[in-house]
Structures are given as structure tokens and as C-alpha cells.
Write a protein that holds these residues in place. Structure first.
Motif, short mmCIF file in Angstrom:
data_model
loop_
_atom_site.label_atom_id
_atom_site.label_comp_id
_atom_site.label_asym_id
_atom_site.label_seq_id
_atom_site.Cartn_x
_atom_site.Cartn_y
_atom_site.Cartn_z
N GLN A 20 9.84 7.19 28.18
CA GLN A 20 8.74 6.91 27.28
C GLN A 20 8.39 5.42 27.26
OE1 GLN A 20 8.85 8.61 23.33
NE2 GLN A 20 10.06 10.37 24.04
N ARG A 21 9.36 4.56 27.51
CA ARG A 21 9.15 3.11 27.45
C ARG A 21 8.76 2.48 28.79
NH1 ARG A 21 10.81 1.60 22.57
NH2 ARG A 21 12.23 3.03 21.56
N ARG A 22 8.99 3.17 29.89
CA ARG A 22 8.78 2.58 31.21
C ARG A 22 7.37 2.04 31.36
NH1 ARG A 22 10.36 6.73 34.81
NH2 ARG A 22 12.48 6.11 34.30
N GLY A 23 7.28 0.73 31.64
CA GLY A 23 5.99 0.07 31.85
C GLY A 23 5.27 -0.32 30.58
N ARG A 24 5.62 0.30 29.46
CA ARG A 24 4.95 0.04 28.19
C ARG A 24 5.70 -1.00 27.37
NH1 ARG A 24 0.92 3.47 25.75
NH2 ARG A 24 0.97 3.47 23.49
N TYR A 25 6.98 -1.19 27.66
CA TYR A 25 7.86 -2.13 26.97
C TYR A 25 8.57 -2.98 28.01
CZ TYR A 25 7.21 0.81 22.88
OH TYR A 25 6.66 1.50 21.85
N ILE A 26 8.99 -4.18 27.61
CA ILE A 26 9.74 -5.00 28.55
C ILE A 26 11.12 -4.39 28.75
CG2 ILE A 26 8.40 -7.08 28.02
CD1 ILE A 26 10.78 -8.06 26.35
N ALA A 27 11.68 -4.58 29.93
CA ALA A 27 12.94 -3.92 30.31
C ALA A 27 14.10 -4.25 29.37
CB ALA A 27 13.30 -4.30 31.74
N GLU A 28 14.16 -5.46 28.86
CA GLU A 28 15.26 -5.87 27.99
C GLU A 28 15.33 -5.06 26.70
OE1 GLU A 28 13.87 -9.46 30.32
OE2 GLU A 28 12.92 -7.87 29.20
N MET A 36 13.74 3.65 17.97
CA MET A 36 12.92 4.80 17.63
C MET A 36 12.18 5.25 18.88
SD MET A 36 9.66 5.15 15.07
CE MET A 36 10.59 4.79 13.62
N LEU A 37 12.01 6.54 19.05
CA LEU A 37 11.22 7.02 20.18
C LEU A 37 9.75 6.65 19.98
CD1 LEU A 37 12.66 10.59 20.78
CD2 LEU A 37 12.92 8.60 22.26
N PRO A 38 9.11 6.11 21.02
CA PRO A 38 7.68 5.80 20.91
C PRO A 38 6.84 7.01 20.49
CG PRO A 38 8.58 4.75 22.84
CD PRO A 38 9.66 5.66 22.29
N SER A 39 7.21 8.19 20.94
CA SER A 39 6.42 9.38 20.61
C SER A 39 6.49 9.70 19.11
CB SER A 39 6.87 10.58 21.44
OG SER A 39 8.25 10.82 21.27
N ILE A 40 7.60 9.40 18.46
CA ILE A 40 7.70 9.61 17.01
C ILE A 40 6.76 8.64 16.30
CG2 ILE A 40 9.17 9.41 14.96
CD1 ILE A 40 11.51 10.37 16.71
N ALA A 41 6.88 7.36 16.65
CA ALA A 41 6.03 6.34 16.02
C ALA A 41 4.56 6.67 16.22
CB ALA A 41 6.36 4.96 16.58
N SER A 42 4.19 7.03 17.42
CA SER A 42 2.79 7.32 17.74
C SER A 42 2.25 8.49 16.92
CB SER A 42 2.66 7.60 19.23
OG SER A 42 1.34 7.88 19.57
#
Length: 103
Positions: A20-28, A36-42
Motif C-alpha cells: 500500500q505504501r510503495r511509491g506513495r511514501y518514502i522507504a524509511e 496505520m494502513l493507508p487504506s484505513i485512513a483513506s
């Protein structure tokens, strides 16, 4: 509040956090122990806010809520007492802006 109906069960775990985070968040960001899962927040942001509303997260960690909010056209403000994670949060929001997030 918008007309979206939030189901009693959120179908958000079909993809692993790193996917879910690949490319949308920095690797660190993956080193935070309680993300939190991005899909929950969204889904929650979409259900309870409108574009240009302000979403506030007082313990934002790496900024998942903030990133998803700005990608959905909301304004976002957050803080975290751990300087390292606050820095990651700021970097993730900046990364979202570089991808065209306009909240």
C-alpha cells in the motif's frame, strides 16, 4: 459530512502495508513499529470529511493520515513527540505534494 456510508467492517487489509505504501511514501517509513494502513485512513477520511476540510492527527507518526488526507484534497496538520517520526511525516507529506497531492 458527505453521504458516504461507512460499513461496519472496513475491507482494508487485502494488500500488505508495504504494498500500500510503495511509491506513495518514502522507504524509511517502514521502520515505524505501529503504522496505520493507508487504506484505513483513506476510507475514514473519505467518509467523514469533504474536500478542503482540515484533518488533524495529534500522534501522526510517519504521517499516514496526513498523506492520505492531502491526496484526497483535504488540508492536514499533525504532530508527533518523537522528532525522528515527525521528520518522516514531513518528508512523506512533501513526497505526496511532489506527486501532485493538492490538499
Amino acid at each position: 459530512m458527505n453521504e458516504n456510508v461507512l460499513p461496519s467492517v472496513l475491507a482494508t487489509g487485502q494488500l500488505q502495508s508495504r504494498v500500500q505504501r510503495r511509491g506513495r511514501y518514502i522507504a524509511e517509513s517502514m521502520r515505524h513499529p505501529g503504522k496505520m494502513l493507508p487504506s484505513i485512513a483513506s476510507q475514514v477520511i473519505s467518509a467523514f470529511t469533504e474536500p478542503w476540510d482540515l484533518v488533524v492527527d495529534p500522534m501522526c507518526g510517519i504521517g499516514t493520515t496526513l498523506v492520505e488526507a492531502v491526496h484526497l484534497g483535504r488540508h492536514a496538520a499533525g504532530m508527533d513527540y518523537e522528532e525522528d517520526f515527525a521528520g518522516l511525516s514531513a518528508a512523506n507529506v512533501q513526497h505526496a505534494r511532489s506527486q501532485g497531492a493538492d490538499g
